[in-house]
Motif scaffolding. Structure first.
Motif, PDB file in Angstrom:
ATOM      1  N   SER A   1      26.959 -99.843 -12.562  1.00  0.00           N
ATOM      2  CA  SER A   1      26.602 -99.078 -11.848  1.00  0.00           C
ATOM      3  C   SER A   1      26.898 -97.347 -12.866  1.00  0.00           C
ATOM      4  CB  SER A   1      27.312 -98.683 -10.407  1.00  0.00           C
ATOM      5  OG  SER A   1      28.427 -98.436 -10.530  1.00  0.00           O
ATOM      6  N   GLY A   2      27.183 -97.558 -14.025  1.00  0.00           N
ATOM      7  CA  GLY A   2      27.132 -96.302 -14.845  1.00  0.00           C
ATOM      8  C   GLY A   2      28.372 -95.466 -14.713  1.00  0.00           C
TER       9      GLY A   2
ATOM     10  N   ASP B   1      33.150-103.226 -24.680  1.00  0.00           N
ATOM     11  CA  ASP B   1      32.326-104.129 -25.684  1.00  0.00           C
ATOM     12  C   ASP B   1      31.457-104.980 -24.502  1.00  0.00           C
ATOM     13  OD1 ASP B   1      31.510-105.216 -27.638  1.00  0.00           O
ATOM     14  OD2 ASP B   1      33.208-106.456 -28.001  1.00  0.00           O
ATOM     15  N   GLY B   2      30.470-105.528 -25.245  1.00  0.00           N
ATOM     16  CA  GLY B   2      29.610-106.292 -24.247  1.00  0.00           C
ATOM     17  C   GLY B   2      28.247-105.811 -23.996  1.00  0.00           C
ATOM     18  N   VAL B   3      27.338-106.606 -23.655  1.00  0.00           N
ATOM     19  CA  VAL B   3      25.826-106.281 -23.539  1.00  0.00           C
ATOM     20  C   VAL B   3      25.491-106.421 -21.991  1.00  0.00           C
ATOM     21  CG1 VAL B   3      23.588-106.898 -24.316  1.00  0.00           C
ATOM     22  CG2 VAL B   3      25.484-107.077 -25.849  1.00  0.00           C
TER      23      VAL B   3
ATOM     24  N   GLU C   1      21.092 -99.689 -21.699  1.00  0.00           N
ATOM     25  CA  GLU C   1      22.489 -98.971 -21.832  1.00  0.00           C
ATOM     26  C   GLU C   1      22.500 -98.266 -20.421  1.00  0.00           C
ATOM     27  OE1 GLU C   1      24.084 -97.736 -25.043  1.00  0.00           O
ATOM     28  OE2 GLU C   1      23.583 -99.825 -25.267  1.00  0.00           O
ATOM     29  N   VAL C   2      23.858 -98.397 -19.719  1.00  0.00           N
ATOM     30  CA  VAL C   2      23.990 -97.778 -18.679  1.00  0.00           C
ATOM     31  C   VAL C   2      25.327 -96.750 -18.712  1.00  0.00           C
ATOM     32  CG1 VAL C   2      24.261 -98.233 -16.027  1.00  0.00           C
ATOM     33  CG2 VAL C   2      23.179 -99.857 -17.290  1.00  0.00           C
ATOM     34  N   HIS C   3      24.771 -95.576 -19.053  1.00  0.00           N
ATOM     35  CA  HIS C   3      25.990 -94.535 -19.183  1.00  0.00           C
ATOM     36  C   HIS C   3      26.442 -93.648 -18.059  1.00  0.00           C
ATOM     37  CE1 HIS C   3      26.066 -95.770 -23.255  1.00  0.00           C
ATOM     38  NE2 HIS C   3      24.833 -95.178 -23.679  1.00  0.00           N
ATOM     39  N   THR C   4      25.283 -93.416 -16.978  1.00  0.00           N
ATOM     40  CA  THR C   4      25.660 -92.494 -16.046  1.00  0.00           C
ATOM     41  C   THR C   4      24.791 -93.308 -14.862  1.00  0.00           C
ATOM     42  OG1 THR C   4      23.575 -91.544 -16.184  1.00  0.00           O
ATOM     43  CG2 THR C   4      25.065 -90.385 -17.380  1.00  0.00           C
TER      44      THR C   4
END
Lengths: 448, 277
Positions: free
Chosen positions: B67-68, B74-76, B85-88
């Motif tokens: 959920s960011g 590591d990992g996808v 990509e879930v950064h936020t």
């Protein structure tokens, strides 16, 4: 409440045996919708269809601790009666108008404080920030600068807004407690104020000579203009109230009963007529001094503008949300930093405006302005009005009513010849009473 | 090696393409502590997946990664077959992942409508469009058969635990979430309110919304879930359709990671065998 016992905790051993076989059978029978209907005491009164229902919901809400403006309005009436009994001069037109003008600074400072109080922060510096607003205006409008009055005001407001933004930035970027940052502000801005006033070279006092600046707190509309402005204001309020209700009904939403809305508008109209009747009485012993003071319009203008921003814009919504639960607001994708910065900036701006009114009323600003007392009055005005110190709860009208309470004490004590000692003690008692009422209401709410 | 866990499941996950959410080798370390160790998990669309595990197994760490709240070490993470990509929280939101946290992340001082639209307010001419928001909120609650709330204009602080949960879920549904992640949704609720929430989870599934639900309560899990995934000390030790599991087996997996049946010391290798039960 229908909260029952918590189900057996997650200890793996006591889970009943499910049927692992078919995908369909492990679906449990659906619970009938509405099986757990709760009777909520704090039902919003806006959502009732008849007047009787509306009143019942309102009474219920008061009982459950949502007393709203009742305590402060009641307190104001009680104080008024006490002072009128002690001094027959209290309820004269001249004194009431004077009280409004005196109260303007407290009201505006209270509004400034409410911006940060809603965030759950506090600003202890606004007394001296207000002072700086007054000093900058006075210096710019005086020789050698001789700025036009509006330029002096705009620059002063920009300066105090920048001060608010600076303090806000320190709180937000460095994560410092606002209490400490603005405590530093309380000291630091007094120093800046002394530096500016003493450096001006007019003996510790800067006089205002511009007539517009002096009129901000001391001038009046003509009696005819007072009526026109009042009627226009009440008409605008009535139109907004009725149209909003109609819009809700057209959209298929529940609106307050028409009679209640009409009653609200009538109440405001009566207050407006009363205000103009009082201020239109000639209050000068010699000559003619009549009409609605400009300062009342300035205060009502700020009240309307800030109430609008808080109630109708995203930014206003986020101020409440941040005060209620900053983490939830952050997770909802709201930028905490920018919204908090704007609130601190508006605190500075509003405080600057209060300082200009203060300077205008006195006709000058000196280096002995007591910004420490002013900020405490500002916090007291907001809290007496009903704004929470813990963030997320409060309205701009709280500063208006709380500020009037403080002005009433200030004014009434002066009339009956009691000096500052009694005045401070009574203010303290009223403040304690307001906070106690709030705490008791909260307890009631928790029980309900 | 650990891929084995997942390669065994797609056939059972329903053939409609790949999984909605795919995790491959998700690892998360906090300093010296390894909270997640190469987790592979598929969450198929329209199904209810229960994530179970003992305290400290890494359940909350895993959903916070998805959920960011924080990025994996590591990992996808793949979403509808594409790596993302879930950064936020906003990234997750944009994908259609909505998370209902254990603390529900509601503002008690705001009313139901205001909470449901928080951060996504509707505007007309740059001002809040209260009428449309109120109507939409009411409609969403009605669609989810949440009928216990008297007024959508009451502060959330005055609601019961089950009602608060309903508001939090309705908020996720209203934003067209494709995956709703719920962290211990029934942990603090009474019997009837738990039933309400489980009912709500079912209705999400019926609407084609995938649900990933963390729960300690195996009764609830077996009542509501289509699939189950077991975490043990930061590793996914088993996952598959719920029909392949019973309470005893699940308890064993939760408490020992299935070590009693394991041949190698790795733990993930036997996921295949377990899913084929």
């Amino acid at each position: 409440m229908t909260t029952q016992q918590t189900p057996p905790p997650a200890t793996p051993t006591d889970g009943p045996e499910p049927s692992p076989a078919a995908g369909a059978t492990h679906r449990r029978s659906a619970v009938a919708p509405g099986a757990v209907s709760l009777d909520l005491a704090a039902q919003a009164p806006e959502l009732s269809n008849s007047v009787g229902e509306y009143l019942r919901a309102w009474v219920k809400r008061i009982r459950s601790g949502e007393s709203g403006l009742l305590p402060v309005v009641g307190g104001l009436l009680i104080l008024g009666i006490i002072f009128q009994v002690k001094s027959h001069y209290f309820l004269t037109a001249g004194n009431l108008t004077n009280l409004l003008v005196q109260g303007a600074v407290f009201v505006l400072l209270g509004m400034a404080e409410i911006w940060v109080l809603l965030l759950g922060e506090i600003d202890l510096s606004i007394g001296y920030v207000a002072g700086i607003g007054g000093v900058v205006t006075a210096i710019l409008a005086a020789p050698p600068d001789n700025f036009p009055w509006w330029a002096a005001i705009l620059i002063a407001l920009a300066v105090t807004a920048a001060i608010g933004a600076l303090q806000g930035a320190l709180v937000i970027l460095l994560g410092l407690p606002s209490f400490i940052v603005t405590l530093a502000g309380l000291l630091g801005w007094e120093g800046v104020l002394l530096y500016l006033v003493n450096g001006h070279g007019t003996g510790g006092t800067i006089r205002l000579s511009n007539s517009v600046l002096l009129d901000l707190s001391n001038g009046n509309l003509s009696p005819v203009a007072s009526w026109v402005v009042m009627v226009a204001g009440v008409a605008a309020f009535g139109a907004v109230t009725i149209l909003r209700d109609r819009h809700r009904r057209v959209s298929g939403l529940v609106a307050p009963p028409m009679a209640v809305s009409v009653a609200k508008v009538v109440l405001v109209a009566v207050a407006g007529v009363g205000l103009v009747l009082i201020t239109n009485v000639n209050r000068s012993v010699i000559g003619n001094l009549r009409g609605l003071p400009y300062v009342v319009l300035i205060i009502l203008g700020f009240l309307a503008a800030w109430t609008f921003v808080l109630g109708r814009t995203r930014f206003g919504r986020y101020v409440y949300a941040i005060g209620g639960n900053p983490e939830a607001t952050r997770r909802a994708g709201v930028s905490l930093g920018w919204n908090r910065l704007w609130a601190f900036t508006l605190t500075g701006l509003t405080a600057g405006a209060a300082g200009i009114l203060y300077t205008s009323r006195l006709g000058s600003i000196s280096n002995n302005i007591d910004g420490g007392t002013l900020v405490l009055y500002a916090v007291a005005a907001a809290v007496i009005g009903g704004t929470s110190l813990f963030g997320g709860r409060g309205r701009m009208v709280h500063a208006l009513l709380g500020g009037l309470v403080i002005a009433t004490i200030y004014n009434g004590m002066g009339l009956i010849g009691l000096a500052a000692d009694y005045q401070y003690m009574l203010t303290a008692l009223v403040l304690l009473a307001a906070v106690t009422a709030d705490a008791l209401a909260r307890r009631g709410r928790a029980k309900a | 090696m650990s891929i084995a866990t997942d390669t065994s499941t797609p056939g059972l996950a329903g053939g409609a393409g790949g999984p909605l959410l795919g995790l491959r080798g998700i690892t998360k370390t906090f300093g010296a502590v390894q909270a997640l160790n190469g987790v592979d998990l598929d969450v198929p669309a329209g199904q209810i997946t229960a994530l179970v595990g003992d305290n400290g197994a890494g359940k909350s760490t895993l959903i916070k990664t998805v959920s960011g709240i924080w990025a994996p070490s590591d990992g996808v993470i793949s979403w509808e077959g594409r790596p993302v990509e879930v950064h936020t929280p906003r990234d997750a939101d944009d994908l259609g992942i909505a998370t209902v946290y254990q603390d529900l992340a509601l503002c008690d001082n705001l009313d139901i409508v205001q909470n449901m639209f928080l951060g996504h307010e509707l505007l007309t001419r740059r001002l809040l469009d209260e009428a449309t928001m109120e109507k939409t909120a009411k409609q969403t609650l009605a669609d989810l058969s949440v009928t216990t709330v008297q007024s959508v204009r009451q502060p959330v602080g005055s609601l019961s635990g089950g009602q608060r949960q309903s508001v939090a879920v309705a908020r996720a549904v209203m934003r067209d979430a494709k995956l709703v992640i719920m962290d211990e949704p029934t942990a603090a609720l009474g019997v009837s309110q738990t039933a309400q929430v489980l009912d709500l989870i079912h209705r999400l599934g019926e609407r084609g919304i995938a649900v990933l639900v963390i729960s300690h309560n195996l009764t609830d899990v077996f009542e509501v879930a289509d699939r189950i995934a077991v975490l043990y000390l930061g590793r996914l030790v088993s996952s598959g359709p719920i029909a392949d599991y019973d309470t005893q087996r699940t308890v064993e997996l939760i408490t020992t990671g299935g070590s009693s049946t394991r041949s190698d010391g790795n733990g993930t290798g036997n996921g295949t065998a377990e899913s084929k039960d």
